[in-house]
Design a protein around this motif. Sequence first.
Motif, PDB file in Angstrom:
ATOM      1  N   ARG A 114      63.545  34.941  54.446  1.00 51.84           N
ATOM      2  CA  ARG A 114      64.436  35.988  54.950  1.00 51.84           C
ATOM      3  C   ARG A 114      63.823  36.669  56.175  1.00 51.84           C
ATOM      4  O   ARG A 114      64.529  37.028  57.123  1.00 51.84           O
ATOM      5  CB  ARG A 114      64.726  37.024  53.854  1.00 51.84           C
ATOM      6  N   THR A 115      62.514  36.867  56.139  1.00 51.20           N
ATOM      7  CA  THR A 115      61.838  37.450  57.303  1.00 51.20           C
ATOM      8  C   THR A 115      61.940  36.526  58.501  1.00 51.20           C
ATOM      9  O   THR A 115      62.115  36.980  59.637  1.00 51.20           O
ATOM     10  CB  THR A 115      60.364  37.740  56.969  1.00 51.20           C
ATOM     11  N   LEU A 133      66.151  44.171  66.294  1.00 53.83           N
ATOM     12  CA  LEU A 133      65.352  43.929  65.095  1.00 53.83           C
ATOM     13  C   LEU A 133      66.025  44.531  63.864  1.00 53.83           C
ATOM     14  O   LEU A 133      66.000  43.936  62.783  1.00 53.83           O
ATOM     15  CB  LEU A 133      63.946  44.518  65.276  1.00 53.83           C
ATOM     16  N   TYR A 134      66.639  45.675  64.031  1.00 55.39           N
ATOM     17  CA  TYR A 134      67.333  46.314  62.910  1.00 55.39           C
ATOM     18  C   TYR A 134      68.522  45.457  62.459  1.00 55.39           C
ATOM     19  O   TYR A 134      68.747  45.272  61.258  1.00 55.39           O
ATOM     20  CB  TYR A 134      67.812  47.710  63.313  1.00 55.39           C
ATOM     21  N   TYR A 147      67.201  42.512  60.587  1.00 54.04           N
ATOM     22  CA  TYR A 147      66.784  42.893  59.241  1.00 54.04           C
ATOM     23  C   TYR A 147      67.986  43.012  58.316  1.00 54.04           C
ATOM     24  O   TYR A 147      67.955  42.557  57.160  1.00 54.04           O
ATOM     25  CB  TYR A 147      66.018  44.220  59.278  1.00 54.04           C
ATOM     26  N   THR A 148      69.056  43.626  58.814  1.00 55.96           N
ATOM     27  CA  THR A 148      70.241  43.813  57.976  1.00 55.96           C
ATOM     28  C   THR A 148      70.885  42.483  57.630  1.00 55.96           C
ATOM     29  O   THR A 148      71.339  42.279  56.495  1.00 55.96           O
ATOM     30  CB  THR A 148      71.259  44.719  58.693  1.00 55.96           C
ATOM     31  N   GLY A 158      58.810  40.479  66.168  1.00 51.99           N
ATOM     32  CA  GLY A 158      59.433  39.690  65.114  1.00 51.99           C
ATOM     33  C   GLY A 158      58.548  38.535  64.683  1.00 51.99           C
ATOM     34  O   GLY A 158      58.426  38.242  63.481  1.00 51.99           O
ATOM     35  N   MET A 212      65.343  37.039  59.823  1.00 50.60           N
ATOM     36  CA  MET A 212      65.385  38.310  60.539  1.00 50.60           C
ATOM     37  C   MET A 212      64.848  38.157  61.955  1.00 50.60           C
ATOM     38  O   MET A 212      65.477  38.596  62.930  1.00 50.60           O
ATOM     39  CB  MET A 212      64.557  39.355  59.793  1.00 50.60           C
ATOM     40  N   HIS A 259      53.748  38.451  57.109  1.00 52.83           N
ATOM     41  CA  HIS A 259      54.383  38.242  55.807  1.00 52.83           C
ATOM     42  C   HIS A 259      53.959  36.892  55.227  1.00 52.83           C
ATOM     43  O   HIS A 259      53.733  36.767  54.021  1.00 52.83           O
ATOM     44  CB  HIS A 259      55.904  38.309  55.954  1.00 52.83           C
ATOM     45  N   TYR A 292      68.218  40.856  55.088  1.00 52.87           N
ATOM     46  CA  TYR A 292      67.857  41.564  53.858  1.00 52.87           C
ATOM     47  C   TYR A 292      68.954  42.485  53.328  1.00 52.87           C
ATOM     48  O   TYR A 292      68.800  43.044  52.237  1.00 52.87           O
ATOM     49  CB  TYR A 292      66.610  42.417  54.105  1.00 52.87           C
TER      50      TYR A 292
END
Length: 202
Positions: free
Chosen positions: A118-119, A70-71, A74-75, A152, A122, A159, A78
């Motif tokens: 973007r989410t 998940l990290y 995200y990177t 996720g 991700m 969101h 975002y």
Amino acid sequence: MVVTLIIACEVGFWVLLALGLALRYPARMPKTGAAVLLLEPLLELALLVVTAIDLKNGAAADWKHGLAALYIGYTVAYGHYTLKWVDVRVAHRFAGGPRPVRRYGRDHLGHELKLWLRTVLMAAVAAALLQGAIWYVGDGDVSSLRSWQAVGLRAVVIHGLIVLSYLVWPKKAPEDADALGDAGGRSAPDRAPAPPRQKTLR
């Protein structure tokens, strides 16, 4: 080990970001600062490699690997946006750059919709990495990895609901938006120059 590396990557991200921007603006070394900022993706690559090695060495697939996926997601989604977001504000503060855009109404809704996409990216990247780990583990216990796929998906739904709320209740410009030079969410080149007495406003 994986959790330690995730923390190290997060700390490293902000350290490299601060160093890169300090070189770009206060030190007036834009090329060197840009080179430092380009090191950011190496942190996520290192995390991905270590996570794969950890699984290959027989570690049970658990929440640490899910969090790592998940990290990384995200990177990917975002990371560049975060760099630009901070860069604009540092440029405004230290290099006379334009004031960051303030968005209202439809402009704000459109911007939030792009962030939601973007989410989605991700969650998709994380789900793909987790699915690869599930296939790699094979017959082992992969319930933790599947639960992170669900995390996720929940992030995308939550969101999305927030974005829909802006459709029902649009963000309205404050009454003094014109005085601050941010009416309508327009960027600095689209606005008339502020009178001298307003140049000291922050």
